[in-house]
Design a protein around this motif. Sequence first.
Motif, PDB file in Angstrom:
ATOM      1  N   SER A 143       0.828  -1.205   0.000  1.00 49.15           N
ATOM      2  CA  SER A 143       0.000   0.000   0.000  1.00 49.15           C
ATOM      3  C   SER A 143       0.862   1.255   0.000  1.00 49.15           C
ATOM      4  O   SER A 143       0.643   2.201  -0.778  1.00 49.15           O
ATOM      5  N   GLY A 160     -10.858   1.468  -2.186  1.00 50.58           N
ATOM      6  CA  GLY A 160      -9.917   0.585  -1.508  1.00 50.58           C
ATOM      7  C   GLY A 160     -10.474   0.028  -0.212  1.00 50.58           C
ATOM      8  O   GLY A 160     -10.365  -1.181   0.057  1.00 50.58           O
ATOM      9  N   THR A 201      -4.703  -6.565  -0.028  1.00 50.37           N
ATOM     10  CA  THR A 201      -3.550  -5.905  -0.638  1.00 50.37           C
ATOM     11  C   THR A 201      -3.975  -4.979  -1.762  1.00 50.37           C
ATOM     12  O   THR A 201      -3.492  -3.841  -1.866  1.00 50.37           O
ATOM     13  N   GLY A 236      -5.423  -1.966  -0.315  1.00 50.75           N
ATOM     14  CA  GLY A 236      -4.352  -1.118   0.207  1.00 50.75           C
ATOM     15  C   GLY A 236      -3.656  -0.336  -0.887  1.00 50.75           C
ATOM     16  O   GLY A 236      -3.286   0.830  -0.700  1.00 50.75           O
ATOM     17  N   VAL A 237      -3.473  -0.957  -2.046  1.00 52.13           N
ATOM     18  CA  VAL A 237      -2.854  -0.259  -3.172  1.00 52.13           C
ATOM     19  C   VAL A 237      -3.733   0.906  -3.627  1.00 52.13           C
ATOM     20  O   VAL A 237      -3.243   2.021  -3.883  1.00 52.13           O
ATOM     21  N   GLY A 264      -3.383   3.640  -1.131  1.00 53.78           N
ATOM     22  CA  GLY A 264      -2.104   4.318  -1.298  1.00 53.78           C
ATOM     23  C   GLY A 264      -2.126   5.299  -2.452  1.00 53.78           C
ATOM     24  O   GLY A 264      -1.614   6.428  -2.345  1.00 53.78           O
TER      25      GLY A 264
END
Length: 388
Positions: free
Chosen positions: A55, A89, A103, A106-107, A110
Amino acid sequence: MSLQNYRGFGRDAWLLVAYSFASSFGGNIAWFIFPFYLKSLGFDYTNIGVVFSLSTLAQAAVLLFSGPFGARVGYKKTVLLGVSMMFLGRLAQVLHPTLWMLTLGGVLIGIGMALESPSFMALLSGEVEDGKRHYLFSLSSGIGTIASALGILVAGFLSRWLSYGGVFSLVLVVIPIRFAIVLFVSPVLERHSRGLNLDRSLLIRIGRFALPGALIGLGAGIAIPYMGLWFNQRFGTSLESIGWLFAFQQFIMGIGMFLLPMIADRFGSVKTIVSFNGTASLLIGALPFSPVFPVAAVVYILRTILMNIVNPIWNSFMMGFFEEEERSTAMALNSLAWTATFGVGQYVGGVLFDMSLVWPFLITAFLYSLSMVVFWGFFGKKGEGEKE
């Protein structure tokens, strides 16, 4: 200088302060409960570190261009786009809590943070003259920090009745509120932005903030995301007690942020930053040797306050080195340095905590101390806003 300097801000400035409140409230519900949520799903420190790191590294990658992107597309539009990405997200993490979807969520978060943060800071910077900028930054951070405390308290309190996943899902209610607040902000800076020349002088100025920021990011990533789990594993502390601890230090720090600009006015931004962060570096090194939870709690509170309370002073001091059209790019690239190393640190910290409950803190203390040596070397003899 006095508290009177907090008066006279315009409507849009107060809307952005309200945005800081909503952002920090929801964000810290998620920040506090997320590691416990992942632990309840059966993940160890290393797997949690992978989720955190990917992330953060996604955020770092987008920060490479999010500053110029915000200046071209518009700061307000970029903030709205970033908030939308964060919502998607979190939605993925709530609805499909598998390692892959956690995941992926989280990306997306981010990426959203990379778009939102520099443009938000540029919007905030444009709402006040240079002489009062650190007061508006401190007001925004102080209100946001108090909201962080409330978010942590709510998360800890509700965890007695709801599952970790149920508490975590509350962020899906808060994020749309952030979106609605920004809709009412007038995009002032976009009417004044000029072309950006990313020349050697600008890169050198950014680099002198980015290097100490990168060292802090690496150290923070190693230890800070795992603090709640560390207290629980080291002392058997309950989630509710950890929540009260984190909330208390946030309340104290939020109040302190209103007073810190006056300290910076008297002693200078550089001396204030170095003295506060330097003391915090010693405390993080001492933390793992605390014999009982109350001692560790006091050390943690002092460390966290001293390390983070100067953030608005740092940001305001940095903004003084850049022209209006340079600020979102400077903030983005400086954030890139911190975020990329923080992401690396999160993975390293996950591996280290699986091996030791002491070494991560000692490594963090060393990196924090080194960052202040570098920062003093760059700015110890410079005045406020002195450009190259």
